[in-house]
Design an enzyme around this catalytic site. Structure first.
Site, PDB file in Angstrom:
ATOM      1  CG  ASN A   6      12.565  -7.498   3.543  1.00 21.52           C
ATOM      2  OD1 ASN A   6      11.813  -6.747   2.935  1.00 21.52           O
ATOM      3  ND2 ASN A   6      12.131  -8.328   4.475  1.00 21.52           N
ATOM      4  CG  ASP A   8       8.913  -6.381   2.970  1.00 14.55           C
ATOM      5  OD1 ASP A   8       8.697  -6.909   1.867  1.00 14.55           O
ATOM      6  OD2 ASP A   8       8.837  -7.004   4.045  1.00 14.55           O
ATOM      7  CG  HIS A   9      11.627  -0.838   4.849  1.00 14.63           C
ATOM      8  ND1 HIS A   9      11.028  -0.020   5.773  1.00 14.63           N
ATOM      9  CD2 HIS A   9      11.869  -2.006   5.485  1.00 14.63           C
ATOM     10  CE1 HIS A   9      10.933  -0.651   6.928  1.00 14.63           C
ATOM     11  NE2 HIS A   9      11.441  -1.860   6.779  1.00 14.63           N
ATOM     12  NE  ARG A  17       2.281  12.230  -1.155  1.00  8.07           N
ATOM     13  CZ  ARG A  17       2.907  13.224  -1.752  1.00  8.07           C
ATOM     14  NH1 ARG A  17       4.190  13.469  -1.474  1.00  8.07           N
ATOM     15  NH2 ARG A  17       2.286  13.977  -2.642  1.00  8.07           N
ATOM     16  CG  HIS A  42       6.376  -9.929   5.994  1.00  6.94           C
ATOM     17  ND1 HIS A  42       6.658  -9.578   7.296  1.00  6.94           N
ATOM     18  CD2 HIS A  42       5.286 -10.747   6.069  1.00  6.94           C
ATOM     19  CE1 HIS A  42       5.790 -10.157   8.114  1.00  6.94           C
ATOM     20  NE2 HIS A  42       4.934 -10.849   7.383  1.00  6.94           N
ATOM     21  NE  ARG A  44       4.446  -6.647   8.645  1.00  5.51           N
ATOM     22  CZ  ARG A  44       4.367  -6.987   9.928  1.00  5.51           C
ATOM     23  NH1 ARG A  44       3.188  -7.296  10.462  1.00  5.51           N
ATOM     24  NH2 ARG A  44       5.443  -7.011  10.688  1.00  5.51           N
ATOM     25  NE  ARG A  48       1.984  -3.530   8.893  1.00  4.29           N
ATOM     26  CZ  ARG A  48       2.305  -3.625  10.190  1.00  4.29           C
ATOM     27  NH1 ARG A  48       3.479  -3.197  10.611  1.00  4.29           N
ATOM     28  NH2 ARG A  48       1.448  -4.120  11.052  1.00  4.29           N
ATOM     29  CG  HIS A  49       5.196  -3.640   3.732  1.00  4.63           C
ATOM     30  ND1 HIS A  49       5.199  -4.981   3.396  1.00  4.63           N
ATOM     31  CD2 HIS A  49       5.562  -3.582   5.041  1.00  4.63           C
ATOM     32  CE1 HIS A  49       5.572  -5.689   4.436  1.00  4.63           C
ATOM     33  NE2 HIS A  49       5.783  -4.879   5.461  1.00  4.63           N
ATOM     34  CD  GLU A  69      10.695 -11.995   6.069  1.00  2.00           C
ATOM     35  OE1 GLU A  69      11.896 -12.096   6.388  1.00  2.00           O
ATOM     36  OE2 GLU A  69      10.003 -10.978   6.308  1.00  2.00           O
ATOM     37  CB  THR A  99       9.326  -4.209  12.495  1.00  2.00           C
ATOM     38  OG1 THR A  99       9.998  -5.187  11.696  1.00  2.00           O
ATOM     39  CG2 THR A  99      10.087  -3.993  13.786  1.00  2.00           C
ATOM     40  CB  THR A 100       8.806  -9.452  12.838  1.00  2.00           C
ATOM     41  OG1 THR A 100       8.164  -9.399  11.570  1.00  2.00           O
ATOM     42  CG2 THR A 100       8.573 -10.806  13.467  1.00  2.00           C
ATOM     43  CD  GLU A 150      15.476 -14.837   8.407  1.00  2.00           C
ATOM     44  OE1 GLU A 150      15.722 -13.621   8.458  1.00  2.00           O
ATOM     45  OE2 GLU A 150      14.812 -15.365   7.496  1.00  2.00           O
ATOM     46  CG  HIS A 213      14.047  -8.246  13.220  1.00  2.00           C
ATOM     47  ND1 HIS A 213      12.987  -8.043  12.374  1.00  2.00           N
ATOM     48  CD2 HIS A 213      13.833  -7.435  14.273  1.00  2.00           C
ATOM     49  CE1 HIS A 213      12.144  -7.162  12.913  1.00  2.00           C
ATOM     50  NE2 HIS A 213      12.653  -6.770  14.062  1.00  2.00           N
ATOM     51  N   GLY A 214      16.969  -6.293  12.267  1.00  2.00           N
ATOM     52  CA  GLY A 214      17.716  -5.233  12.931  1.00  2.00           C
ATOM     53  C   GLY A 214      19.181  -5.173  12.557  1.00  2.00           C
ATOM     54  N   GLY A 235      16.968  -5.700   5.258  1.00  2.00           N
ATOM     55  CA  GLY A 235      16.136  -4.818   4.453  1.00  2.00           C
ATOM     56  C   GLY A 235      16.238  -3.352   4.798  1.00  2.00           C
TER      57      GLY A 235
END
Length: 261
Positions: A6, A8-9, A17, A42, A44, A48-49, A69, A99-100, A150, A213-214, A235
């Protein structure tokens, strides 16, 4: 076991920035070179990202399958149908969440989910449901005729983190600390058992099983040992490690941990 990375980050860092760098698109070649099996993003509702242009470019240019996603919002689903990723993973979405926070309410949204799934299938997009490890939800997911489920591993990951946090600086007695650790161990075992049982049932119902997740470099092997799970989507921990070791090395390290030779 397959690894979906993932990215996304990477976009999260860019959005901090509000500039053009780093570009998540630049990760595609590195992910493939390092042995990733899939790109996960993802889109969203609040963007946001990952932005629409990111999603378009990634889907068009990725040589790896793209798992997109998304929520079941009708506007988002229309966009997904136009983008045509390899897979759409339907997730719950709350704009106030960091986060989800859990799996889809499949029972409460069953009819709407059926319409969304039918629309995605009509556009030749395979569908996965991001769900809590619960056997009733697995049964309902099978009725919806999706290809994948998932399993949300967030509860497992949170318990694991609490169990492995240094509690020595708290104000509890040694007896209370030991009791707390024992309780956490029991909760962790219960969480793993729920994931195992859900995976077995899903496989029995001819559903492909992913998890995510996590998951991180400390806890992932406990999940990767479950034979019915064939894919992990990870991710944040990979991108975090890449800051210090580089993205290629971070992915290779994760692939080493999850392989079950």
């Amino acid at each position: 076991m397959l690894l979906g990375v993932n990215i996304d980050h990477i976009a999260v860092l860019r959005e901090a920035r509000k500039i053009n760098d780093p570009n998540p698109l630049d990760a595609l070649g590195i992910c493939k070179l390092a042995g990733a099996d899939q790109i996960t993003i993802h889109l969203r509702e609040d963007r946001r990202h990952i932005h629409d242009n990111d999603a378009i470019a990634i889907i068009q240019q990725s040589s790896l399958p793209v798992n997109l996603e998304c929520s079941i919002n009708s506007d988002i689903i229309d966009i997904v149908c136009k983008l045509k990723p390899t897979r759409a993973t339907l997730v719950p979405e709350n704009r106030n969440e960091v986060t989800t926070e859990g799996g889809l309410d499949v029972k409460g949204h069953f009819e709407k989910l059926q319409k969304v799934i039918d629309k995605l299938h009509a556009n030749e997009i395979e569908v996965s449901l991001f769900i809590d490890p619960n056997e009733e939800i697995i049964e309902l997911s099978s009725q919806l005729e999706v290809e994948w489920v998932e399993l949300h591993t967030g509860t497992f990951a949170n318990i694991y983190a609490m169990l492995n946090t240094n509690l020595s600086q708290t104000h509890h007695s040694i007896k209370e600390l030991e009791l707390s650790k024992q309780e956490l161990k029991e909760k962790l075992n219960k969480s793993i058992k729920e994931i195992q049982n859900s995976s077995k049932l899903a496989k029995k119902l001819n559903l492909k099983v992913a998890a995510g997740h996590g998951l991180n470099y400390q806890n992932v092997t406990l999940i990767s040992k479950i034979p019915e799970i064939e894919e992990l989507n990870i991710g944040q921990s990979i991108i975090a490690r890449s800051v210090f070791k580089g993205l290629e090395r971070a992915i290779i390290d994760m692939k080493e941990l999850i392989k079950n030779d």
